[in-house]
Design a protein around this motif. Structure first.
Motif, short mmCIF file in Angstrom:
data_model
loop_
_atom_site.label_atom_id
_atom_site.label_comp_id
_atom_site.label_asym_id
_atom_site.label_seq_id
_atom_site.Cartn_x
_atom_site.Cartn_y
_atom_site.Cartn_z
N ALA A 1 0.84 -1.19 0.00
CA ALA A 1 0.00 0.00 0.00
C ALA A 1 0.88 1.24 0.00
CB ALA A 1 -0.91 -0.01 1.22
N ALA A 2 0.64 2.12 -0.95
CA ALA A 2 1.42 3.34 -1.08
C ALA A 2 0.66 4.52 -0.51
CB ALA A 2 1.75 3.59 -2.54
N SER A 3 1.34 5.32 0.25
CA SER A 3 0.73 6.55 0.77
C SER A 3 1.69 7.71 0.54
CB SER A 3 0.41 6.40 2.26
OG SER A 3 1.58 6.16 3.00
N GLY A 4 1.12 8.91 0.53
CA GLY A 4 1.94 10.08 0.27
C GLY A 4 2.05 10.40 -1.20
N PHE A 5 1.53 9.49 -2.05
CA PHE A 5 1.47 9.75 -3.48
C PHE A 5 0.12 10.36 -3.80
CE2 PHE A 5 5.12 7.46 -5.14
CZ PHE A 5 5.35 6.45 -4.23
N THR A 6 0.09 11.29 -4.73
CA THR A 6 -1.20 11.66 -5.29
C THR A 6 -1.54 10.60 -6.34
OG1 THR A 6 -0.20 12.97 -7.05
CG2 THR A 6 -0.69 14.10 -4.98
N PHE A 7 -2.78 10.61 -6.81
CA PHE A 7 -3.17 9.63 -7.82
C PHE A 7 -2.26 9.74 -9.04
CE2 PHE A 7 -5.69 6.94 -10.41
CZ PHE A 7 -5.79 7.54 -11.65
N SER A 8 -2.03 10.96 -9.50
CA SER A 8 -1.26 11.14 -10.73
C SER A 8 0.20 10.81 -10.51
CB SER A 8 -1.39 12.57 -11.24
OG SER A 8 -0.98 13.49 -10.23
N SER A 9 0.72 11.07 -9.34
CA SER A 9 2.14 10.79 -9.11
C SER A 9 2.37 9.30 -8.95
CB SER A 9 2.65 11.56 -7.90
OG SER A 9 2.07 11.10 -6.71
N PHE A 10 1.44 8.56 -8.37
CA PHE A 10 1.62 7.11 -8.23
C PHE A 10 1.69 6.48 -9.62
CE2 PHE A 10 1.74 3.18 -6.11
CZ PHE A 10 0.92 2.29 -6.78
N ASN A 11 0.88 7.01 -10.53
CA ASN A 11 0.89 6.52 -11.91
C ASN A 11 2.26 6.66 -12.56
OD1 ASN A 11 -1.78 6.06 -11.63
ND2 ASN A 11 -2.46 7.57 -13.13
N ALA A 12 3.07 7.56 -12.04
CA ALA A 12 4.36 7.82 -12.66
C ALA A 12 5.44 6.86 -12.21
CB ALA A 12 4.80 9.26 -12.36
N TYR A 13 5.09 5.98 -11.31
CA TYR A 13 6.09 5.07 -10.74
C TYR A 13 5.95 3.66 -11.28
CZ TYR A 13 7.69 8.57 -7.46
OH TYR A 13 8.24 9.69 -6.92
N VAL A 14 7.07 3.10 -11.68
CA VAL A 14 7.16 1.68 -11.99
C VAL A 14 7.28 0.96 -10.66
CG1 VAL A 14 8.53 -0.12 -13.08
CG2 VAL A 14 8.24 2.08 -14.22
N MET A 15 6.48 -0.08 -10.48
CA MET A 15 6.45 -0.79 -9.21
C MET A 15 7.04 -2.18 -9.37
SD MET A 15 5.19 1.48 -7.26
CE MET A 15 4.98 0.49 -5.78
N SER A 16 7.69 -2.63 -8.34
CA SER A 16 8.27 -3.97 -8.41
C SER A 16 8.31 -4.61 -7.03
CB SER A 16 9.68 -3.91 -9.01
OG SER A 16 10.47 -2.95 -8.36
N TRP A 17 8.45 -5.91 -7.04
CA TRP A 17 8.65 -6.69 -5.83
C TRP A 17 10.05 -7.31 -5.89
CZ3 TRP A 17 5.76 -7.12 -1.50
CH2 TRP A 17 4.43 -6.68 -1.54
N TYR A 18 10.73 -7.22 -4.78
CA TYR A 18 12.04 -7.84 -4.61
C TYR A 18 11.96 -8.79 -3.42
CZ TYR A 18 14.52 -4.58 -7.71
OH TYR A 18 14.97 -3.88 -8.80
N ARG A 19 12.96 -9.65 -3.32
CA ARG A 19 13.06 -10.50 -2.14
C ARG A 19 14.52 -10.69 -1.78
NH1 ARG A 19 11.01 -16.36 -4.58
NH2 ARG A 19 12.85 -16.82 -5.87
N GLN A 20 14.73 -10.95 -0.51
CA GLN A 20 16.08 -11.20 -0.04
C GLN A 20 16.05 -12.35 0.97
OE1 GLN A 20 18.17 -7.81 1.56
NE2 GLN A 20 20.14 -8.77 1.16
#
Length: 117
Positions: A22-41
């Motif tokens: 869950a992302a917070s602190g992003f506006t709707f338009s700014s979240f759209n500008a981000y490529v999202m990914s999952w990593y693991r360690q």
């Protein structure tokens, strides 16, 4: 900006889990500008990318080790990125992290997934 992962748990081999970021602190338009990914360690190993999804849900790629078992998705209205994991194996045991990449890069705190009999 904050990314909060959830859904990690301990499961038996062959089980399923759904992780959510869950992302917070992003506006709707700014979240759209981000490529999202999952990593693991995993313990003693380098962090590796598991899956990546483009800004509008396109250009999805998976690590070879999870292809056919994991599915990444995003909801830009809810500002959530999910990772559906099926047919889990002991080697999937790791801390899973969410990452947002755009003008800046943000990481979540991670959620533990343990796969064991």
């Amino acid at each position: 900006v904050q990314l909060v992962e959830s859904g990690g748990d301990s499961v038996q081999p062959g089980g399923s889990l759904r992780l959510s970021c869950a992302a917070s602190g992003f506006t709707f338009s700014s979240f759209n500008a981000y490529v999202m990914s999952w990593y693991r360690q995993a313990p003693g190993k380098e962090r590796e990318r598991v899956a990546i999804i483009g800004r509008s849900g396109e250009n999805i790629k998976y690590a070879d080790s999870v292809k056919g078992r994991f599915t990444i998705s995003r909801d830009n209205v809810k500002k959530v990125v999910d990772l559906q994991m099926k047919s889990l194996k002991p080697e999937d045991t790791a801390v899973y992290y969410c990452r947002a990449q755009g003008d800046s890069t943000y990481w979540g705190q991670g959620t533990q997934v343990t796969v064991s009999p």
